[in-house]
Design an enzyme around this catalytic site. Structure first.
Site, PDB file in Angstrom:
ATOM      1  N   LYS A   1      43.296  -0.905  34.138  1.00  0.00           N
ATOM      2  CA  LYS A   1      41.990  -0.492  34.693  1.00  0.00           C
ATOM      3  C   LYS A   1      40.600  -1.296  34.453  1.00  0.00           C
ATOM      4  CE  LYS A   1      41.273   2.263  37.698  1.00  0.00           C
ATOM      5  NZ  LYS A   1      40.984   3.796  37.725  1.00  0.00           N
TER       6      LYS A   1
ATOM      7  N   THR B   1      31.323  -4.660  60.507  1.00  0.00           N
ATOM      8  CA  THR B   1      30.548  -3.589  60.905  1.00  0.00           C
ATOM      9  C   THR B   1      31.601  -2.449  61.005  1.00  0.00           C
ATOM     10  OG1 THR B   1      31.428  -3.969  63.337  1.00  0.00           O
ATOM     11  CG2 THR B   1      29.048  -5.091  62.514  1.00  0.00           C
ATOM     12  N   HIS B   2      30.816  -1.043  60.866  1.00  0.00           N
ATOM     13  CA  HIS B   2      32.006  -0.023  60.604  1.00  0.00           C
ATOM     14  C   HIS B   2      32.655  -0.237  59.404  1.00  0.00           C
ATOM     15  CE1 HIS B   2      30.196   1.117  64.510  1.00  0.00           C
ATOM     16  NE2 HIS B   2      30.388  -0.138  64.985  1.00  0.00           N
TER      17      HIS B   2
ATOM     18  N   GLU C   1      28.549   1.860  39.776  1.00  0.00           N
ATOM     19  CA  GLU C   1      28.650   3.205  39.980  1.00  0.00           C
ATOM     20  C   GLU C   1      27.464   3.961  39.549  1.00  0.00           C
ATOM     21  OE1 GLU C   1      33.071   4.663  40.126  1.00  0.00           O
ATOM     22  OE2 GLU C   1      32.617   3.213  38.445  1.00  0.00           O
TER      23      GLU C   1
ATOM     24  N   SER D   1      39.914   1.985  31.023  1.00  0.00           N
ATOM     25  CA  SER D   1      40.276   3.249  31.152  1.00  0.00           C
ATOM     26  C   SER D   1      40.777   3.902  29.943  1.00  0.00           C
ATOM     27  CB  SER D   1      41.131   3.570  32.380  1.00  0.00           C
ATOM     28  OG  SER D   1      41.933   4.675  32.235  1.00  0.00           O
TER      29      SER D   1
ATOM     30  N   TYR E   1      -8.477  18.760  39.810  1.00  0.00           N
ATOM     31  CA  TYR E   1      -7.146  18.799  38.885  1.00  0.00           C
ATOM     32  C   TYR E   1      -6.575  20.048  38.726  1.00  0.00           C
ATOM     33  CZ  TYR E   1      -4.387  18.622  34.576  1.00  0.00           C
ATOM     34  OH  TYR E   1      -3.304  18.614  33.998  1.00  0.00           O
TER      35      TYR E   1
ATOM     36  N   SER F   1       2.690  19.019  26.697  1.00  0.00           N
ATOM     37  CA  SER F   1       3.155  17.640  27.258  1.00  0.00           C
ATOM     38  C   SER F   1       3.320  16.649  26.572  1.00  0.00           C
ATOM     39  CB  SER F   1       2.225  17.232  28.580  1.00  0.00           C
ATOM     40  OG  SER F   1       0.954  17.118  27.938  1.00  0.00           O
TER      41      SER F   1
ATOM     42  N   GLN G   1       0.288  17.905  35.635  1.00  0.00           N
ATOM     43  CA  GLN G   1       0.817  17.315  34.282  1.00  0.00           C
ATOM     44  C   GLN G   1       2.305  16.947  34.445  1.00  0.00           C
ATOM     45  OE1 GLN G   1      -0.178  19.027  30.209  1.00  0.00           O
ATOM     46  NE2 GLN G   1       1.726  19.963  30.379  1.00  0.00           N
TER      47      GLN G   1
END
Ligand code: ARG
Length: 458
Positions: A280, A152-153, A287, A274, A314, A20, A319
């Site tokens: 753009k 709404t919607h 996002e 872009s 444990y 680990s 881990q």
């Protein structure tokens, strides 16, 4: 380490699946702090000599300095951060290092280290939320009477103010802040001294190590202490809910920034171009915040499923608790910072927002309410009359408040000139003065109260 019992070393596969250190080296600060607290307690209790404790403490200090400068070499044979630090200590101070692990196990060690790390992550989340909360309040005050369509919607419903809309996110993030704070109150118990699972026969002062490491008290049950990961789940669940809110806010900005809406211009610093379309301006940061929420929720699910079948105490499955928490913390801290920047620095186009609010017959409810109040018409009937007026406006291609009084009277003779006072979007928002409503006066009151809540005065 197991030289006494196992004749051969671990196979390459065992070594790889077991290691680990590639991720739990992130716990080095907590691990060294925990060891320093432990050794000073062992010395105070007369379990190791003061001289040995001092040697060990100096060695640990040196290792901390090495990590600070760039790290200690990783060796998968040493599995994890705990054995890496102990092995390095042995290189520095030789066999005295062997006294450090008296009355301790990696099980209580990792539970302690990880709690301290998660506690810090909680505090970072709260600090990040605070920055975003302040940005929301500032912008809400600035736009307490900027009219926009409320949806709404995702269909135009009634006009609202942008200040009111932003304060809705203030409420969500206040609840998130409270969830992180609440999670902290359950992280106040220190597992160190629980040893492998059953406690130890050495005469420890667990209050001393707990205090030294910033906990309020030691854990009460050693079996629970070494096998509990609720603290990590508390953090992950608070983070999931917060990420979910940030994702919704990000989605608003994505929609608002889209050209047919054009409500907002995202800050240059948080948009991208872009490679093919020069015009753009993409809301990539928003996002990604929306996308990150999915990963955070996935991390939470991963740890819940890891824990659900484990008997006490444990098991090595545990881990796997660290990668989802580390991943979440990275994603959440960044998402909070990105959304704070977006809220603080975006430019709102109040003219377009108002036009959009005027476009969708958003004040139809106000007409119906006027009929109820001024002409004593039952709401259901008023709703029907208003529907006819909306239809007529659509046929004529005008807004509701551009119909003439004659037009309106042709639908219902009880309609009077005074109706025009309520049909504008400004009149509509100004009228919504119920507690928690969108009226600018209410929004300003909420802004004042929000500032007090931020500093804990309310
Ligand atoms: N690296 C381990 C973990 O993070 C430390 C605890 C190991 N304990 C054990 N008995 N193998 O869970």
């Amino acid at each position: 380490m197991w030289g006494g019992r196992f004749a051969e070393g671990p196979s390459a596969i065992m070594r790889e699946i077991n290691a680990s250190i590639p991720f739990d080296k992130a716990l080095w600060r907590q691990d060294i702090a925990g060891s320093r607290a432990h050794i000073s307690m062992l010395a105070k209790q007369g379990i190791v000599s003061e001289a040995d404790a001092k040697t060990i403490d100096r060695g640990l200090e040196q290792i901390a300095a090495e990590y600070e400068r760039g790290g200690v070499p990783e060796d998968w044979n040493l599995e994890d951060i705990h054995m890496t630090v102990e092995a390095r200590l042995t290189e520095i101070i030789d066999s005295v290092a062997g006294r450090l692990h008296t009355a301790r196990s990696r099980n209580d060690q990792v539970a302690t280290d990880f709690r301290m790390w998660v506690r810090a992550a909680n505090l970072r989340a709260i600090a990040g939320i605070d920055v975003l909360l302040e940005a929301l309040v500032d912008r809400a005050e600035e736009h307490a009477d900027s009219v926009m369509p409320g949806f709404t919607h995702l269909q135009t419903a009634q006009p609202v103010t942008l200040g009111h809309h932003l304060l809705a996110y203030f409420e969500m993030l206040m609840r998130d802040r409270s969830r992180f704070r609440d999670a902290l109150t359950r992280m106040e118990e220190c597992p160190l001294g629980s040893a492998a699972l059953a406690g130890t026969g050495f005469d420890l002062d667990r209050n001393m190590t707990a205090r030294e490491l910033g906990f309020a008290r030691p854990t009460r049950n050693s079996l629970d202490a070494v096998s509990d990961r609720d603290f990590a789940l508390d953090y992950l669940m608070a983070a999931s809910q917060c990420a979910l809110h940030l994702s919704r806010l990000a989605e608003e900005f994505i929609i608002w920034a889209s050209q047919p809406f054009g409500f907002v211009k995202l800050p240059d610093a948080l948009s991208t171009g872009s490679s093919i379309m020069p015009q753009k301006r993409n809301p990539d940061a928003a996002e990604l915040v929306r996308g990150h929420a999915g990963r955070v929720i996935g991390c939470t699910t991963a740890l819940m499923i890891t824990m659900k079948g484990l008997p006490l105490a444990y098991s090595k499955d545990m881990q796997n608790d660290k990668p989802p928490v580390f991943e979440t913390a990275g994603l959440l801290d960044l998402s909070l910072a990105a959304m704070a920047g977006m809220v603080a620095d975006s430019g709102f186009d109040v003219v377009r927002m108002r036009k959009a609010a005027e476009a969708g017959h958003a004040t139809a409810t106000d007409l119906a309410d006027w009929l109820v109040r001024q002409a004593d018409i039952p709401f259901r009937e008023a709703h029907h009359i208003t529907g006819t007026a909306v239809k007529l406006a659509d046929e004529k291609g005008t807004a509701l408040d551009e119909l003439s009084l004659e037009d309106l009277k042709s639908i219902d003779s009880r309609i009077e000139q005074g109706v025009f006072d309520v049909l504008s979007v400004d009149a509509s928002v100004a009228a919504r003065t119920s507690y928690g409503g969108t009226a600018p006066v209410r929004v300003r009151e909420q802004v004042t109260e929000a500032r007090q809540r931020l500093v804990g005065e309310v």
